[in-house]
Design a protein around this motif. Structure first.
Motif, short mmCIF file in Angstrom:
data_model
loop_
_atom_site.label_atom_id
_atom_site.label_comp_id
_atom_site.label_asym_id
_atom_site.label_seq_id
_atom_site.Cartn_x
_atom_site.Cartn_y
_atom_site.Cartn_z
N LEU A 166 4.45 -3.21 -4.83
CA LEU A 166 5.03 -4.27 -4.02
C LEU A 166 4.69 -4.05 -2.55
O LEU A 166 4.29 -4.97 -1.84
CB LEU A 166 6.55 -4.28 -4.22
N LEU A 167 4.81 -2.78 -2.10
CA LEU A 167 4.49 -2.44 -0.71
C LEU A 167 3.05 -2.81 -0.39
O LEU A 167 2.76 -3.38 0.66
CB LEU A 167 4.68 -0.94 -0.48
N MET A 168 2.16 -2.47 -1.32
CA MET A 168 0.74 -2.72 -1.09
C MET A 168 0.48 -4.22 -1.01
O MET A 168 -0.29 -4.68 -0.15
CB MET A 168 -0.07 -2.07 -2.22
N VAL A 169 1.11 -4.98 -1.90
CA VAL A 169 0.92 -6.44 -1.88
C VAL A 169 1.49 -7.00 -0.57
O VAL A 169 0.87 -7.88 0.06
CB VAL A 169 1.61 -7.09 -3.10
N ALA A 170 2.62 -6.45 -0.13
CA ALA A 170 3.23 -6.90 1.12
C ALA A 170 2.28 -6.64 2.27
O ALA A 170 2.08 -7.50 3.15
CB ALA A 170 4.56 -6.18 1.34
N LEU A 171 1.64 -5.46 2.26
CA LEU A 171 0.68 -5.12 3.31
C LEU A 171 -0.46 -6.13 3.33
O LEU A 171 -0.86 -6.63 4.39
CB LEU A 171 0.14 -3.70 3.08
N GLY A 172 -0.96 -6.44 2.13
CA GLY A 172 -2.05 -7.41 2.02
C GLY A 172 -1.64 -8.76 2.58
O GLY A 172 -2.38 -9.38 3.35
N THR A 173 -0.44 -9.21 2.20
CA THR A 173 0.04 -10.51 2.66
C THR A 173 0.18 -10.51 4.18
O THR A 173 -0.25 -11.46 4.86
CB THR A 173 1.43 -10.80 2.03
N ALA A 174 0.75 -9.43 4.71
CA ALA A 174 0.94 -9.33 6.16
C ALA A 174 -0.41 -9.44 6.86
O ALA A 174 -0.54 -10.16 7.86
CB ALA A 174 1.61 -8.01 6.50
#
Lengths: 272, 289
Positions: A251-259
Motif C-alpha cells: 500500500l505504501l509503495m502504491v501511495a508513493l507511486g500515486t503521489a
C-alpha cells in the motif's frame, strides 16, 4: 572455498527482512516503475527520500549498499555526461567551443543519476540483500504459478534454480580439488598472458564437466528414489502467508507511486 | 508368517549392449523377511549393487520376478502410483552424500520426500523433526548441507528417507566415502533403525567388519548368490569367502591363521570379544580380568 557466499544476502532482522519474499519481488518491480515515472525536481526528491527511508529500514550498513553500486559507476558516469552535454534547452549556462551546457542538462544529469541509484539500490535491497536465494526462487515459483495453466514449466525452473544453488559449493570444492590435482602434475594457472591462462583452465573444465554430469545422473536417481515426479500433487513443508505488514508495505509503495504521479502533474519547475 | 516381505525368484538382469548384453545377475532367488538386517557383500562387479537397484525399480529386471508384499513388481502393468508406492516403502541411501541432497537447507532436504508424496504441511513438519531427531541431527536443521561433514551429510540423507516412513531401507555402499567416525555413525544408525523401528535394513558393502554386524550375510559372486546365512556361518567358510574375492574380517582371519598352527577354534567369532572367548576355549585357558 567452503565459505563462498551465494548472492549478497545480508543477515539481519529488519521489517524488510521479515516481509514475505513474494511481497518483496512485487515491491522491487513497483519501485522500478515508480522511479521511471518521476519527472520533476519534487518527484525525484520524494523518490530519494523514500530510498533513504528504505535503506534505514533495512538496517543494512551503508558501505555494503555502496558496494552494490560499484559495478555500475561507469554506466552512471557515462549517462550523466551524455545528459549533461547532449541536452539542449533555453537557458545556456556555459559555452566553450563546441561544448554547450544548459541548466536543463544539469537537471537531467542529476535526475538520471538519482534514478539509476534508486533502481539498483531498490532492486538489490528488496531482492538480494534481504532475501535468501532459495526464498526468492520459491517466491518466483509461487508468483508465476498461474502460468502453469498455459504449460510454462514453472516448478521445473524453480527446481533447477534450487539444485543449481545447492551445487555451487559442491562444484567449487571440486574445482579446487581438480586445480590442486593439475598443479601437482605441473600445471600453472598463475603465469602467462590471458590466452595462456585461459588455455590452462581447459584441463580443469573438462574433468569438472564430466563430474557434473555424474553428479546430475546420481542426483536424478536419488530423486527418483524419493518419489520425485514433478510439481503435480506436491505439497510444501512451509507455506508462508501474506500478513498485514505485507499488504501495508505494498500500500505504501502504491501511495508513493500515486503521489509521484500527482507531483508530476502539479509540480512547478523543470520537468524532463 | 506366510508371504515374506521381499521374494526374489530366478531374477535375471543384463546391462544393455546392443550385440552382446552383459549379464549382471543370473538366476538369483532369495527371500527377505520383514524386519531383517541383511548385509549383501561381494567384490566389484559381483552384481550386489545391481541387485539393490532392482529392488526399488531403479533398474527393471530382464527376467524373473520380484515380489514385494506379494505383489510382482517386474509386472509390465505397474502404474506410476504402484512404482511410487514401492519407492516409498523401500528407501535407498547411496554412496555419495553430496549427490543425494537436493535442497540448500537441511530440513528442507529432509522434507523433499514427504513433499513429493503430497503429505499435508503440518504432518511433514512433524515427520521432519522426528527424522532429524532419529539421526541425531536436530541441531543442524537450519544449516547448509555444504558446511556439514560427510558423515553428517549421510545422516541427513538417511533422515530424508526415514521421513518417508519406509518399511525397508537399502544402503548402497553408503559408508564407502566416509571417514572412520562417519562410517561407524552410519552403521550404528542402520542397527538402530532396524532394532528400534523394525525397519528392514539391507546394506550393500565391501567392508567385512560392517557385514558381521548384520543378522544375515548374502555373498554375491559373478552375478550369483554363493552363500547366504548367519555371519558366523558364512565366515567360517573361509575358502568360499576367498573364492568370492573378499577379505575375511580381522577376527576370522586370525582364527584362520591359528588353524595353520593346529589350533582349531570353533564357535561365533564375529566380534573381537566373542572371538577372544572362542580362542581361549580352544587353547583351554580362561579369560582373566
Amino acid at each position: 572455498m567452503k565459505n563462498i557466499s551465494i548472492g549478497q544476502y545480508y543477515s539481519a532482522n529488519s521489517p524488510i527482512h521479515r516481509l514475505d519474499a513474494r511481497t518483496k519481488v512485487l515491491l522491487a518491480i513497483l519501485y522500478i516503475v515508480v522511479s521511471v515515472l518521476c519527472k520533476n525536481v519534487f518527484a525525484f526528491a520524494l523518490l530519494l527520500i523514500s530510498g533513504i527511508f528504505t535503506v534505514l529500514l533495512s538496517r543494512i550498513p551503508l558501505r555494503i549498499i555502496l558496494r552494490s553500486l560499484k559495478p555500475i559507476i561507469i554506466i552512471m558516469l557515462f549517462t550523466v555526461f551524455i545528459n549533461l552535454f547532449m541536452t539542449s534547452g533555453d537557458r545556456l549556462l556555459f559555452e566553450w567551443k563546441f561544448i554547450k551546457i544548459y541548466v536543463e542538462g544539469i537537471y537531467n544529469a542529476v535526475f538520471m543519476a538519482v534514478r539509476i541509484v534508486i533502481l539498483i539500490v531498490g532492486a538489490s535491497l528488496f531482492l538480494t540483500y534481504t532475501t535468501t536465494p532459495i526464498k526468492l526462487t520459491d517466491a518466483i515459483e509461487r508468483l508465476l504459478w498461474p502460468l502453469k495453466k498455459i504449460h510454462v514449466p514453472v516448478h521445473e525452473f524453480a527446481m533447477m534454480m534450487t539444485i543449481a544453488l545447492r551445487f555451487i559449493p559442491t562444484l567449487s570444492d571440486e574445482t579446487d580439488k581438480i586445480m590442486s590435482a593439475q598443479k601437482a602434475r605441473g600445471a600453472g594457472f598463475d603465469n602467462g598472458g590471458l590466452i595462456k591462462r585461459a588455455k590452462a583452465l581447459i584441463p580443469v573444465l573438462i574433468p569438472l564437466f564430466v563430474s557434473s554430469f555424474r553428479h546430475a545422473d546420481e542426483l536424478a536417481t536419488a530423486m527418483e528414489c524419493r518419489c520425485y515426479h514433478g510439481g503435480n500433487g506436491r505439497t510444501k513443508m512451509t507455506v508462508t502467508h501474506m500478513r498485514f505488514s505485507d499488504w501495508f508495505a505494498m500500500l505504501l509503495m502504491v501511495a508513493l507511486g500515486t503521489a509521484i504521479v500527482f507531483i508530476n502533474i502539479y509540480g512547478k519547475g523543470y520537468s524532463m | 508368517m506366510g508371504e515374506p516381505f521381499i521374494r526374489v525368484e530366478n531374477l535375471e538382469f543384463s546391462y544393455d549392449d546392443e550385440e552382446n548384453p552383459i549379464p549382471a545377475l543370473r538366476n538369483v532367488s532369495v527371500d527377505i523377511a520383514s524386519g531383517e538386517y541383511v548385509a549383501v557383500i561381494g567384490r566389484n562387479g559381483s552384481g550386489k549393487s545391481t541387485f539393490a537397484k532392482l529392488l526399488n525399480l531403479i533398474l527393471e529386471p530382464t527376467g524373473g520376478h520380484i515380489y514385494i508384499n506379494g505383489k510382482d513388481i517386474a509386472d509390465e502393468n505397474m502404474t506410476d502410483e504402484d512404482v511410487f508406492a514401492i519407492r516409498r516403502d523401500i528407501g535407498m541411501v547411496f554412496q555419495n552424500p553430496d549427490n543425494q541432497l537436493v535442497a540448500t537447507i537441511v530440513e528442507d532436504d529432509v522434507a523433499f520426500g514427504p513433499e513429493n508424496l503430497g503429505i499435508p504441511s503440518a504432518e511433514i513438519r512433524k515427520r521432519v523433526d522426528e527424522a532429524l531427531a532419529t539421526v541425531g541431527m536436530s541441531e543442524f536443521a537450519k544449516h547448509e548441507p555444504a558446511r556439514l561433514s560427510g558423515g553428517q551429510k549421510q545422516r541427513v540423507a538417511i533422515a530424508g528417507i526415514v521421513a518417508m516412513l519406509p518399511k525397508c531401507i537399502i544402503f548402497d555402499e553408503s559408508t564407502a566415502m566416509l571417514d572412520p567416525v562417519g562410517r561407524a555413525n552410519v552403521v550404528d544408525m542402520m542397527e538402530k533403525l532396524n532394532r528400534e523401528q523394525g525397519i528392514t535394513v539391507i546394506t550393500i558393502t565391501h567392508y567385512m567388519n560392517e557385514a558381521v554386524r548384520a543378522d544375515r550375510v548374502i555373498v554375491f559372486n559373478d552375478g550369483e548368490i554363493v552363500a547366504d546365512g548367519k555371519p558366523a556361518e558364512v565366515y567360517a567358510n573361509s575358502e568360499l569367502i576367498q573364492r568370492a574375492g573378499l577379505d575375511l574380517p580381522q577376527c576370522a582371519s586370525l582364527v584362520e591363521g591359528l588353524k595353520a598352527y593346529g589350533i582349531s577354534v570353533d564357535g561365533d567369532c564375529t566380534t573381537p570379544e566373542k572371538c577372544a572367548d572362542a580362542i581361549l576355549r580352544a587353547i583351554g585357558g580362561s579369560r582373566g580380568k
